[in-house]
Design a protein around this motif. Structure first.
Motif, short mmCIF file in Angstrom:
data_model
loop_
_atom_site.label_atom_id
_atom_site.label_comp_id
_atom_site.label_asym_id
_atom_site.label_seq_id
_atom_site.Cartn_x
_atom_site.Cartn_y
_atom_site.Cartn_z
N GLY A 283 0.78 -1.23 0.00
CA GLY A 283 0.00 0.00 0.00
C GLY A 283 0.81 1.27 0.00
N LEU A 284 2.13 1.15 0.09
CA LEU A 284 2.97 2.35 0.17
C LEU A 284 3.92 2.48 -1.01
CD1 LEU A 284 3.87 2.30 3.97
CD2 LEU A 284 2.13 3.67 2.82
N GLY A 285 3.95 1.52 -1.89
CA GLY A 285 4.86 1.59 -3.03
C GLY A 285 6.31 1.49 -2.59
N LEU A 286 7.19 2.10 -3.34
CA LEU A 286 8.62 2.11 -3.00
C LEU A 286 8.99 3.46 -2.42
CD1 LEU A 286 8.45 0.29 -5.91
CD2 LEU A 286 10.83 0.01 -5.25
N PHE B 100 15.04 -2.89 -1.98
CA PHE B 100 15.61 -2.89 -3.33
C PHE B 100 16.76 -1.89 -3.40
CE2 PHE B 100 12.95 -5.62 -5.72
CZ PHE B 100 11.69 -5.54 -5.17
N ILE C 122 17.52 3.68 -14.55
CA ILE C 122 17.61 3.04 -13.24
C ILE C 122 17.38 1.54 -13.37
CG2 ILE C 122 16.44 2.79 -11.04
CD1 ILE C 122 16.19 5.75 -10.86
N PHE D 124 17.09 -1.99 -11.08
CA PHE D 124 16.83 -2.47 -9.73
C PHE D 124 17.42 -3.86 -9.52
CE2 PHE D 124 13.95 0.55 -7.75
CZ PHE D 124 13.50 1.28 -8.83
N LEU E 145 7.76 7.73 -15.53
CA LEU E 145 8.21 6.39 -15.87
C LEU E 145 7.16 5.38 -15.42
CD1 LEU E 145 11.82 6.78 -14.42
CD2 LEU E 145 11.16 7.04 -16.81
N TYR F 176 6.83 1.24 -14.52
CA TYR F 176 7.56 0.01 -14.23
C TYR F 176 6.58 -1.14 -14.02
CZ TYR F 176 11.84 2.66 -13.17
OH TYR F 176 12.96 3.47 -13.24
N GLN G 177 6.55 -4.93 -11.98
CA GLN G 177 7.25 -5.79 -11.04
C GLN G 177 6.56 -7.15 -11.02
OE1 GLN G 177 7.09 -4.57 -6.91
NE2 GLN G 177 8.85 -5.81 -6.35
N PRO H 252 11.52 -4.04 -9.90
CA PRO H 252 10.80 -3.34 -10.98
C PRO H 252 11.64 -3.24 -12.25
CG PRO H 252 10.64 -2.14 -8.90
CD PRO H 252 11.66 -3.21 -8.70
N LEU I 256 11.75 -1.29 -16.05
CA LEU I 256 11.21 -0.15 -16.77
C LEU I 256 10.45 -0.60 -18.03
CD1 LEU I 256 11.08 2.97 -16.98
CD2 LEU I 256 13.13 2.84 -18.40
N ILE J 167 2.65 -6.18 -10.63
CA ILE J 167 2.33 -4.88 -10.05
C ILE J 167 2.95 -3.81 -10.94
CG2 ILE J 167 2.52 -3.38 -8.05
CD1 ILE J 167 2.92 -5.83 -6.32
N PHE K 48 3.91 0.13 -11.46
CA PHE K 48 4.20 1.35 -10.71
C PHE K 48 4.45 2.50 -11.68
CE2 PHE K 48 4.64 -0.11 -6.42
CZ PHE K 48 5.12 -1.41 -6.49
N PHE L 125 7.56 7.27 -6.31
CA PHE L 125 6.80 6.15 -6.83
C PHE L 125 5.33 6.23 -6.43
CE2 PHE L 125 9.54 3.06 -8.84
CZ PHE L 125 10.81 3.52 -8.49
N GLY L 126 4.48 5.74 -7.31
CA GLY L 126 3.10 5.52 -6.96
C GLY L 126 2.97 4.29 -6.09
N THR L 127 1.76 4.06 -5.60
CA THR L 127 1.54 2.96 -4.67
C THR L 127 1.33 1.62 -5.36
OG1 THR L 127 -0.76 3.65 -4.58
CG2 THR L 127 0.67 4.38 -2.78
#
Lengths: 113, 111
Positions: A40-43, A90, A102, A104, B33, B35, B37, B43, B45, B86, B88, B101-103
């Motif tokens: 619920g909070l993302g990254l 991450f 970027i 990950f 952007l 992403y 996951q 994640p 891109l 997921i 993002f 980042f979004g949730t």
């Protein structure tokens, strides 16, 4: 092959026992960062580094330390882990000023009991 | 810290359906952007957007950078089971590499 490598991938530890999550990249990237991912909070960014010996706090740095003695490595240190640091972590790296490059790592699942 | 509002939180669809998700922010971004996951992975891109109004495609995926620079959407056409994951959104507002980042949107595709 371009890679961001984290270790360990999975860890269960006890409250207060210092631990380090290592991160290494083979792309000669200047920029490295650590995120934690929670439901619920993302990254959320913990710490980042623009280059060797240059580190700065992200959005949720409390309880964490980092170091950047070499360009390829950016370890995340939990001096005294607590249960609220149970999360998926991450590491990421990119060229400087180029957020679309970027990369990950595969993530490190950390459980603190 | 700042977060993006991403919706919907989750989607459960049938294979072949189209999917749409979006992100909004109170701040202006210079880069958007998207992403994906997958389970057990970091994640990856999918699409990067650099200009307001830009519309970019990557196979069955299409994303747009909103005119106001405060929003973006991602569409997936003719979904397939391997689209599960997921998704993002992420925004970058300045000269640094910091991403907001979004949730996340959890997508499940039933064959």
């Amino acid at each position: 092959e371009a890679q961001v490598t984290q270790n360990p991938r999975y860890l269960i530890t006890v409250t207060g026992k210092k631990l380090t999550v290592t991160c290494s990249q083979n792309m000669n990237h200047e920029y490295m960062s650590w995120y934690r991912q929670d439901p619920g909070l993302g990254l959320r960014q913990i710490y980042y580094s623009m280059n060797v010996e240059v580190t700065d706090k992200g959005d949720v740095p409390e309880g964490y330390k980092v170091s950047r003695k070499e360009k390829r490595n950016f370890p995340l240190i939990l001096e005294s882990p607590s249960p609220n640091q149970t999360s998926l972590y991450f590491c990421a790296s990119s060229r400087a000023h180029s957020s679309d490059t970027i990369y990950f790592g595969e993530g490190s699942w950390l459980t603190v009991v | 810290g700042q977060q993006l509002n991403q919706s919907p939180q989750s989607m459960f669809i049938q294979e072949g359906e189209d999917v749409s998700m979006n992100c909004t922010s109170s701040s202006i971004f210079n880069t958007w952007l998207w992403y994906k996951q997958e389970p057990g992975e970091g994640p990856v891109l999918l699409i990067a957007l650099y200009k307001a109004g830009e519309l970019t495609s990557n196979g069955r995926l299409t994303a747009q950078f909103g005119i106001t620079r405060k929003d973006s959407f991602l569409n997936i056409s003719a979904s397939i089971p391997s689209d599960v994951g997921i998704y993002f959104c992420a925004g970058n507002g300045g000269a640094t590499n910091k991403l907001i980042f979004g949730t996340g949107t959890l997508l499940a595709v039933q064959p």
